[in-house]
Every structure is written in C-alpha cells, then in structure tokens.
Design a protein around this motif. Sequence first.
Motif, mmCIF file in Angstrom:
data_model
loop_
_atom_site.group_PDB
_atom_site.id
_atom_site.type_symbol
_atom_site.label_atom_id
_atom_site.label_comp_id
_atom_site.label_asym_id
_atom_site.label_seq_id
_atom_site.Cartn_x
_atom_site.Cartn_y
_atom_site.Cartn_z
ATOM 1 N N THR A 87 0.764 -1.170 0.191
ATOM 2 C CA THR A 87 0.044 0.010 0.045
ATOM 3 C C THR A 87 0.774 1.267 -0.098
ATOM 4 O O THR A 87 0.480 2.109 -0.950
ATOM 5 N N GLN A 88 1.983 1.241 0.722
ATOM 6 C CA GLN A 88 2.508 2.689 1.223
ATOM 7 C C GLN A 88 3.871 2.656 0.011
ATOM 8 O O GLN A 88 4.103 3.596 -0.330
ATOM 9 N N THR A 89 4.611 1.569 -0.071
ATOM 10 C CA THR A 89 5.736 1.590 -0.708
ATOM 11 C C THR A 89 5.711 1.486 -2.269
ATOM 12 O O THR A 89 6.076 2.167 -2.895
ATOM 13 N N LEU A 90 4.786 0.207 -2.533
ATOM 14 C CA LEU A 90 4.474 -0.010 -4.121
ATOM 15 C C LEU A 90 3.540 1.085 -4.614
ATOM 16 O O LEU A 90 3.171 0.830 -5.822
ATOM 17 N N ASP A 91 2.491 1.490 -3.573
ATOM 18 C CA ASP A 91 1.350 1.807 -4.026
ATOM 19 C C ASP A 91 0.497 1.163 -4.973
ATOM 20 O O ASP A 91 -0.028 1.385 -6.019
ATOM 21 N N ARG A 92 0.356 -0.143 -4.323
ATOM 22 C CA ARG A 92 -0.302 -1.350 -5.066
ATOM 23 C C ARG A 92 -1.454 -1.595 -4.286
ATOM 24 O O ARG A 92 -1.292 -3.013 -3.749
ATOM 25 N N PRO A 93 -2.163 -0.820 -3.738
ATOM 26 C CA PRO A 93 -3.626 -1.375 -2.801
ATOM 27 C C PRO A 93 -4.019 -2.837 -3.501
ATOM 28 O O PRO A 93 -4.924 -3.368 -2.633
ATOM 29 N N ASP A 94 -4.052 -2.775 -4.682
ATOM 30 C CA ASP A 94 -4.848 -4.158 -5.383
ATOM 31 C C ASP A 94 -4.137 -5.369 -4.790
ATOM 32 O O ASP A 94 -4.837 -6.379 -4.770
ATOM 33 N N LEU A 95 -2.884 -5.291 -4.660
ATOM 34 C CA LEU A 95 -2.078 -6.570 -4.156
ATOM 35 C C LEU A 95 -2.516 -6.635 -2.575
ATOM 36 O O LEU A 95 -2.687 -7.828 -2.075
ATOM 37 N N ALA A 96 -2.386 -5.457 -1.899
ATOM 38 C CA ALA A 96 -2.803 -5.713 -0.304
ATOM 39 C C ALA A 96 -4.314 -6.308 -0.215
ATOM 40 O O ALA A 96 -4.374 -6.904 0.903
ATOM 41 N N ARG A 97 -5.244 -5.938 -1.186
ATOM 42 C CA ARG A 97 -6.334 -6.649 -0.799
ATOM 43 C C ARG A 97 -6.485 -7.900 -1.031
ATOM 44 O O ARG A 97 -7.581 -8.714 -0.664
ATOM 45 N N LYS A 98 -5.463 -8.614 -1.575
ATOM 46 C CA LYS A 98 -5.443 -10.138 -1.968
ATOM 47 C C LYS A 98 -5.030 -10.778 -0.708
ATOM 48 O O LYS A 98 -5.064 -12.167 -0.568
#
Length: 236
Positions: A87-98
């Motif tokens: 979420t914070q470092t990669l700016d990939r909330p889509d992966l965090a939701r998995k």
Amino acid sequence: MMTESLCLVAISPLRQRLLDDMAVRRFSRETQRNYLRDVGRFATFLGRSPHTATAEDVRQFQIAQNAAGLPTPTLNAIVSALRFFFTQTLDRPDLARKLVRVAQPRNLPVVLSRDEVARLLNATVCLKHQAALSVAYGAGLRVAEVAALKISDIDSERMLLRVERGKGGRYRNAMLPTDLLPLLREWWKAGRQQGVMHSGGWLFPGKATNDTCDWWIARYPASPRDLKIIAEHISN
C-alpha cells in the motif's frame, strides 16, 4: 569507513524506500526489522524483486506459508508487513487486498483467586518488590511500563497512573486501585530513608542485573496466565 560505504551501496532503492516509509511514520526499530524480514520472505519466495509481484504470486506465497506450518501470529504478522509494503511503498493497494488474515481462536483469560494473589505478593522479599508486583497486577501494566514509571506518574487525586510510551508508543492512564496507594506511600517513605527515592525520579529505581525486584518483573510479565504460573510455582 569502507564497510559503511559497501553497506550503503548494497541497499536497493526499493529497500531504501521501504525504510523511508517506515521512518517517516516513526515505526519502532523492532517493527522496522520485522517488516524488512517479512518482505524479505516474500522476495525470497518470488526469486525476483517484489515490485514485479502479481496477485497470483501473493496467493501462492500465502498458500506456501500455510503449508509450511507457520503459527497464526506469524502468518498475520507477515500480512501486516506486506500490506504496508504494497500500500505505502509500492502504491499497489490491489495486491494488499489479496492478502488474507488467519482467524485466531481466543482463549478465556486465566483469573487468579484471592489466595493466589496473596501468596504471590507475600512471596516477595522486601517492600519494593511487593509494591512493584502489586502495581503490575493491580494496574495491569506491562513489564516495560512498570520499569519506566516515575514518581510524578502517580495522580493520587484522580487515582490514576500515567503510562508513557506504552505498547505502540502510546500514552495512557491506568486505574490506580485504592488499596494500592497506601502501599506506594509506604514504599516512598522507605525509599526516601534508604536514599534511593527522589522527587521526579523513578518509582522503582535499580538495575536488573543485581536487583531482585527487576528480575521478578522481567522474568514474570504482568499477564494473568503468567501470574497464575508464578502462584503455582510459589506453592510448590
């Protein structure tokens, strides 16, 4: 000097970004170390930079971690680290939701009987030890919180104990039981006579290496389950 330069060069831009993201939020050193370790687990599993991860990579990683038999707290700690990283470092909330957290069953707390509490406190060898253990149990403080108490943290008017930088670096007030205040005042008088208590100083001064009270607190954290173990140990 050369060793320091080599260490700096060895840090990848992505790792440095993660470090910066944690530092700006003032994460503790322990939290930073744990997050780096758990993101490293994911990178090792991938065999490539984690910024290239896909949703399927995340899924397969969690399947592998479960299959490895890791305990539930460890699995959830990894989820927390990766959720922050995505979420914070990669700016990939889509992966965090998995990411999937594992439900952890909660056991009923162990409650000490009045007799067990009395035997626990009576097993101390001096007034300081009894006061410290009474604060740990009576006010529900953690090991580090008891050790960090200062005399000024006692609010006898509102019957509160001020806890500075407890778990998570938070400040809070703990209830001060009415029967604990006379004991603390008795310890204050005794400590003043011994020359170890000073206004604005520590409530329980002393070094853990040669102080029995500090040894007790460090050896037996203030949780009902651990205190019950102490009571059973004392009776044997």
